[in-house]
Design a protein around this motif. Structure first.
Motif, PDB file in Angstrom:
ATOM      1  N   TYR A   1       0.892  -1.150   0.000  1.00 20.41           N
ATOM      2  CA  TYR A   1       0.000   0.000   0.000  1.00 20.41           C
ATOM      3  C   TYR A   1       0.934   1.203   0.000  1.00 20.41           C
ATOM      4  O   TYR A   1       1.544   1.488   1.030  1.00 20.41           O
ATOM      5  CB  TYR A   1      -0.853   0.033   1.275  1.00 20.41           C
ATOM      6  CG  TYR A   1      -1.827  -1.122   1.434  1.00 20.41           C
ATOM      7  CD1 TYR A   1      -2.960  -1.239   0.624  1.00 20.41           C
ATOM      8  CD2 TYR A   1      -1.628  -2.078   2.434  1.00 20.41           C
ATOM      9  CE1 TYR A   1      -3.864  -2.275   0.813  1.00 20.41           C
ATOM     10  CE2 TYR A   1      -2.529  -3.108   2.618  1.00 20.41           C
ATOM     11  CZ  TYR A   1      -3.643  -3.204   1.804  1.00 20.41           C
ATOM     12  OH  TYR A   1      -4.535  -4.225   2.002  1.00 20.41           O
TER      13      TYR A   1
ATOM     14  N   ARG B   1       4.164   1.076   2.144  1.00 21.88           N
ATOM     15  CA  ARG B   1       4.032   0.054   3.182  1.00 21.88           C
ATOM     16  C   ARG B   1       3.856  -1.333   2.555  1.00 21.88           C
ATOM     17  O   ARG B   1       2.969  -1.534   1.732  1.00 21.88           O
ATOM     18  CB  ARG B   1       2.809   0.364   4.048  1.00 21.88           C
ATOM     19  CG  ARG B   1       2.615  -0.619   5.196  1.00 21.88           C
ATOM     20  CD  ARG B   1       1.276  -0.382   5.869  1.00 21.88           C
ATOM     21  NE  ARG B   1       1.191   0.951   6.436  1.00 21.88           N
ATOM     22  CZ  ARG B   1       1.654   1.273   7.626  1.00 21.88           C
ATOM     23  NH1 ARG B   1       2.206   0.358   8.395  1.00 21.88           N
ATOM     24  NH2 ARG B   1       1.553   2.496   8.072  1.00 21.88           N
TER      25      ARG B   1
ATOM     26  N   ALA C   1       2.524  -4.733   3.025  1.00 18.77           N
ATOM     27  CA  ALA C   1       1.603  -5.435   3.935  1.00 18.77           C
ATOM     28  C   ALA C   1       1.824  -6.939   3.869  1.00 18.77           C
ATOM     29  O   ALA C   1       1.719  -7.639   4.877  1.00 18.77           O
ATOM     30  CB  ALA C   1       0.164  -5.101   3.577  1.00 18.77           C
TER      31      ALA C   1
ATOM     32  N   ASN D   1      -1.730  -8.139  15.173  1.00 17.32           N
ATOM     33  CA  ASN D   1      -2.472  -7.105  14.444  1.00 17.32           C
ATOM     34  C   ASN D   1      -1.555  -6.459  13.407  1.00 17.32           C
ATOM     35  O   ASN D   1      -0.421  -6.112  13.718  1.00 17.32           O
ATOM     36  CB  ASN D   1      -2.965  -6.009  15.400  1.00 17.32           C
ATOM     37  CG  ASN D   1      -4.049  -6.507  16.330  1.00 17.32           C
ATOM     38  OD1 ASN D   1      -3.999  -6.285  17.526  1.00 17.32           O
ATOM     39  ND2 ASN D   1      -5.026  -7.201  15.792  1.00 17.32           N
ATOM     40  N   GLY D   2      -2.077  -6.337  12.205  1.00 14.12           N
ATOM     41  CA  GLY D   2      -1.309  -5.661  11.157  1.00 14.12           C
ATOM     42  C   GLY D   2      -0.281  -6.533  10.462  1.00 14.12           C
ATOM     43  O   GLY D   2       0.497  -6.056   9.639  1.00 14.12           O
ATOM     44  N   ALA D   3      -0.271  -7.836  10.739  1.00 17.85           N
ATOM     45  CA  ALA D   3       0.734  -8.737  10.145  1.00 17.85           C
ATOM     46  C   ALA D   3       0.495  -8.972   8.652  1.00 17.85           C
ATOM     47  O   ALA D   3       1.413  -9.367   7.930  1.00 17.85           O
ATOM     48  CB  ALA D   3       0.736 -10.073  10.877  1.00 17.85           C
ATOM     49  N   GLY D   4      -0.740  -8.769   8.191  1.00 16.91           N
ATOM     50  CA  GLY D   4      -1.027  -8.965   6.763  1.00 16.91           C
ATOM     51  C   GLY D   4      -2.010 -10.090   6.478  1.00 16.91           C
ATOM     52  O   GLY D   4      -2.190 -10.476   5.325  1.00 16.91           O
ATOM     53  N   LYS D   5      -2.686 -10.597   7.505  1.00 20.15           N
ATOM     54  CA  LYS D   5      -3.609 -11.732   7.324  1.00 20.15           C
ATOM     55  C   LYS D   5      -4.808 -11.351   6.446  1.00 20.15           C
ATOM     56  O   LYS D   5      -5.112 -12.024   5.469  1.00 20.15           O
ATOM     57  CB  LYS D   5      -4.097 -12.250   8.682  1.00 20.15           C
ATOM     58  CG  LYS D   5      -2.980 -12.616   9.633  1.00 20.15           C
ATOM     59  CD  LYS D   5      -3.506 -13.092  10.973  1.00 20.15           C
ATOM     60  CE  LYS D   5      -4.279 -12.054  11.765  1.00 20.15           C
ATOM     61  NZ  LYS D   5      -3.486 -10.881  12.224  1.00 20.15           N
ATOM     62  N   SER D   6      -5.476 -10.269   6.837  1.00 21.89           N
ATOM     63  CA  SER D   6      -6.678  -9.881   6.076  1.00 21.89           C
ATOM     64  C   SER D   6      -6.301  -9.503   4.654  1.00 21.89           C
ATOM     65  O   SER D   6      -7.031  -9.815   3.711  1.00 21.89           O
ATOM     66  CB  SER D   6      -7.385  -8.701   6.740  1.00 21.89           C
ATOM     67  OG  SER D   6      -7.832  -9.085   8.010  1.00 21.89           O
ATOM     68  N   THR D   7      -5.173  -8.839   4.484  1.00 20.94           N
ATOM     69  CA  THR D   7      -4.735  -8.460   3.135  1.00 20.94           C
ATOM     70  C   THR D   7      -4.527  -9.713   2.290  1.00 20.94           C
ATOM     71  O   THR D   7      -4.985  -9.780   1.145  1.00 20.94           O
ATOM     72  CB  THR D   7      -3.441  -7.627   3.221  1.00 20.94           C
ATOM     73  OG1 THR D   7      -3.705  -6.447   3.975  1.00 20.94           O
ATOM     74  CG2 THR D   7      -2.937  -7.245   1.844  1.00 20.94           C
TER      75      THR D   7
ATOM     76  N   GLU E   1     -13.536  -9.901   7.484  1.00 25.58           N
ATOM     77  CA  GLU E   1     -13.448  -9.367   8.856  1.00 25.58           C
ATOM     78  C   GLU E   1     -14.789  -8.755   9.271  1.00 25.58           C
ATOM     79  O   GLU E   1     -15.260  -8.971  10.374  1.00 25.58           O
ATOM     80  CB  GLU E   1     -12.402  -8.251   8.844  1.00 25.58           C
ATOM     81  CG  GLU E   1     -11.223  -8.492   9.731  1.00 25.58           C
ATOM     82  CD  GLU E   1     -10.196  -7.390   9.596  1.00 25.58           C
ATOM     83  OE1 GLU E   1     -10.146  -6.698   8.554  1.00 25.58           O
ATOM     84  OE2 GLU E   1      -9.427  -7.237  10.551  1.00 25.58           O
TER      85      GLU E   1
ATOM     86  N   HIS F   1      -7.240 -14.966  16.370  1.00 28.66           N
ATOM     87  CA  HIS F   1      -6.285 -14.568  17.412  1.00 28.66           C
ATOM     88  C   HIS F   1      -6.394 -15.517  18.602  1.00 28.66           C
ATOM     89  O   HIS F   1      -5.672 -15.373  19.581  1.00 28.66           O
ATOM     90  CB  HIS F   1      -6.578 -13.136  17.874  1.00 28.66           C
ATOM     91  CG  HIS F   1      -6.151 -12.115  16.882  1.00 28.66           C
ATOM     92  ND1 HIS F   1      -4.832 -11.884  16.578  1.00 28.66           N
ATOM     93  CD2 HIS F   1      -6.857 -11.278  16.082  1.00 28.66           C
ATOM     94  CE1 HIS F   1      -4.745 -10.943  15.649  1.00 28.66           C
ATOM     95  NE2 HIS F   1      -5.974 -10.566  15.326  1.00 28.66           N
TER      96      HIS F   1
HETATM   97  N1  LIG Z   1      -6.250  -0.072   2.524  1.00 27.47           N
HETATM   98  C1  LIG Z   1      -5.090   0.061   3.138  1.00 27.47           C
HETATM   99  N2  LIG Z   1      -4.273   1.121   2.903  1.00 27.47           N
HETATM  100  C2  LIG Z   1      -3.088   1.256   3.516  1.00 27.47           C
HETATM  101  N3  LIG Z   1      -2.578   0.371   4.396  1.00 27.47           N
HETATM  102  C3  LIG Z   1      -3.335  -0.698   4.684  1.00 27.47           C
HETATM  103  C4  LIG Z   1      -4.623  -0.921   4.076  1.00 27.47           C
HETATM  104  N4  LIG Z   1      -5.130  -2.085   4.566  1.00 27.47           N
HETATM  105  C5  LIG Z   1      -4.221  -2.572   5.428  1.00 27.47           C
HETATM  106  N5  LIG Z   1      -3.133  -1.740   5.501  1.00 27.47           N
HETATM  107  C6  LIG Z   1      -1.917  -1.962   6.299  1.00 27.47           C
HETATM  108  O1  LIG Z   1      -1.351  -3.206   5.887  1.00 27.47           O
HETATM  109  C7  LIG Z   1      -0.836  -3.920   7.016  1.00 27.47           C
HETATM  110  C8  LIG Z   1      -1.509  -5.299   7.111  1.00 27.47           C
HETATM  111  O2  LIG Z   1      -2.883  -5.134   7.462  1.00 27.47           O
HETATM  112  P1  LIG Z   1      -3.908  -6.356   7.596  1.00 27.47           P
HETATM  113  O3  LIG Z   1      -5.249  -5.755   7.844  1.00 27.47           O
HETATM  114  O4  LIG Z   1      -3.750  -7.245   6.424  1.00 27.47           O
HETATM  115  O5  LIG Z   1      -3.361  -7.073   8.896  1.00 27.47           O
HETATM  116  P2  LIG Z   1      -4.031  -8.228   9.779  1.00 27.47           P
HETATM  117  O6  LIG Z   1      -2.955  -9.225  10.015  1.00 27.47           O
HETATM  118  O7  LIG Z   1      -5.272  -8.701   9.139  1.00 27.47           O
HETATM  119  O8  LIG Z   1      -4.360  -7.454  11.126  1.00 27.47           O
HETATM  120  P3  LIG Z   1      -5.565  -7.672  12.216  1.00 27.47           P
HETATM  121  O9  LIG Z   1      -5.214  -8.897  12.984  1.00 27.47           O
HETATM  122  O10 LIG Z   1      -5.475  -6.431  13.040  1.00 27.47           O
HETATM  123  O11 LIG Z   1      -6.863  -7.806  11.443  1.00 27.47           O
HETATM  124  C9  LIG Z   1      -1.072  -3.037   8.226  1.00 27.47           C
HETATM  125  O12 LIG Z   1       0.095  -2.300   8.458  1.00 27.47           O
HETATM  126  C10 LIG Z   1      -2.203  -2.126   7.779  1.00 27.47           C
HETATM  127  O13 LIG Z   1      -2.138  -0.891   8.436  1.00 27.47           O
END
Ligand SMILES: Nc1ncnc2c1ncn2[C@@H]1O[C@H](COP(=O)(O)OP(=O)(O)OP(=O)(O)O)[C@@H](O)[C@H]1O
Length: 243
Positions: A13, A16, A18, A38-44, A83, A191
């Motif tokens: 992104y 960054r 992800a 949190n923020g590791a990149g799972k949802s992405t 999510e 989690h």
């Molecule tokens: N649309 C976006 N624009 C910019 N950065 C993003 C966007 N979506 C996610 N990020 C960033 O990408 C990184 C991974 O986010 P992601 O949501 O994939 O993490 P996650 O492992 O699912 O976290 P959580 O457990 O909190 O749901 C984070 O640093 C987040 O801030």
């Protein structure tokens, strides 16, 4: 054939990163516990696999189809619980599930039976006539799981399916997911680590977009055990994601 195959998958992104050159695969019927802080990149990663986001680099295949070249073939084979479940609060549970079943092209004749089947699996049979907006968070989450199961897709991608559920609902959903093993290939993000221990054979831990562990739970526990005995998944997780 692997049901999910991810090679060097990367998502940026702006500056960054992800998801950073991710590699993993899931055989038919496997359940992978997909973990990370949190923020590791799972949802992405899940959004990349379901075609909701385009990758910056790398490839992902579901049931042999490239996610980006054949998005419709892939969507037909995936049940996705994001999510935030895509619910229409002003619809009744039954109305919503029928609507999603039609979108998923469940054949008209079998549609009501299919809606009843997933409602039974997720414990929704008694609330079918209620408006989604009036349900508790836990029941709304069940509706989200039910819509993912409609049409019995071979691959399920579940982003924190037990989020917001009380302990007994959580146990029910856990049993449901466990029952899907063998028939469905499941990528399960959560989690709640004991949940993974109870439902998944294999685990992948992401940290800052990179894989820091990817193995069977048993091997990871053995690998990280010390003189003081076997390491728990929680200890392994904390150790690998501390930095
Ligand atoms: N649309 C976006 N624009 C910019 N950065 C993003 C966007 N979506 C996610 N990020 C960033 O990408 C990184 C991974 O986010 P992601 O949501 O994939 O993490 P996650 O492992 O699912 O976290 P959580 O457990 O909190 O749901 C984070 O640093 C987040 O801030």
């Amino acid at each position: 054939m692997a049901m999910i195959e991810v090679r060097q998958l990367t998502k940026r992104y702006r500056e960054r990163v992800a998801v950073d050159h991710l590699d993993f695969s899931l055989a038919e019927g496997e359940i992978l516990g997909f973990l990370g802080p949190n923020g590791a990149g799972k949802s992405t990663t899940m959004k990349l696999l379901t075609g909701f986001l385009p990758p910056s680099e790398g490839t992902a295949r579901v049931a042999g189809f490239d996610v980006f070249e054949h998005p419709l073939e892939v969507k037909r084979r995936i049940g996705y619980l994001p999510e935030t479940p895509p619910l229409y609060p002003e619809m009744t549970v039954v109305g919503y599930l029928r609507f999603v079943a039609r979108l998923k092209q469940v054949p008209g004749r079998g549609l009501n039976a299919e809606v009843e089947r997933v409602a039974g699996l997720t414990g929704l049979s008694d609330v079918m006539g209620r408006l989604i907006q009036n349900l508790s968070k836990g029941y709304q989450q069940r509706v989200g799981i039910a819509q993912a199961l409609l049409g019995s897709p071979p691959v399920l991608i579940l982003d924190e399916p037990t989020e917001g559920l009380d302990p007994s609902q959580r146990a029910e959903v856990r049993a449901l997911i466990k029952g899907l093993a063998g028939k469905h290939t499941v990528l399960l993000s959560t989690h709640i680590l004991p949940e993974v221990t109870m439902t998944c054979e294999k685990v992948l831990i992401l940290h800052q977009g990179r894989v820091v562990a990817y193995d069977t739970l048993r091997k990871l526990e053995r690998q990280h055990s010390g003189a003081d005995g076997k390491a728990s998944l929680e200890e392994i997780f904390i150790r690998l994601t501390a930095a």
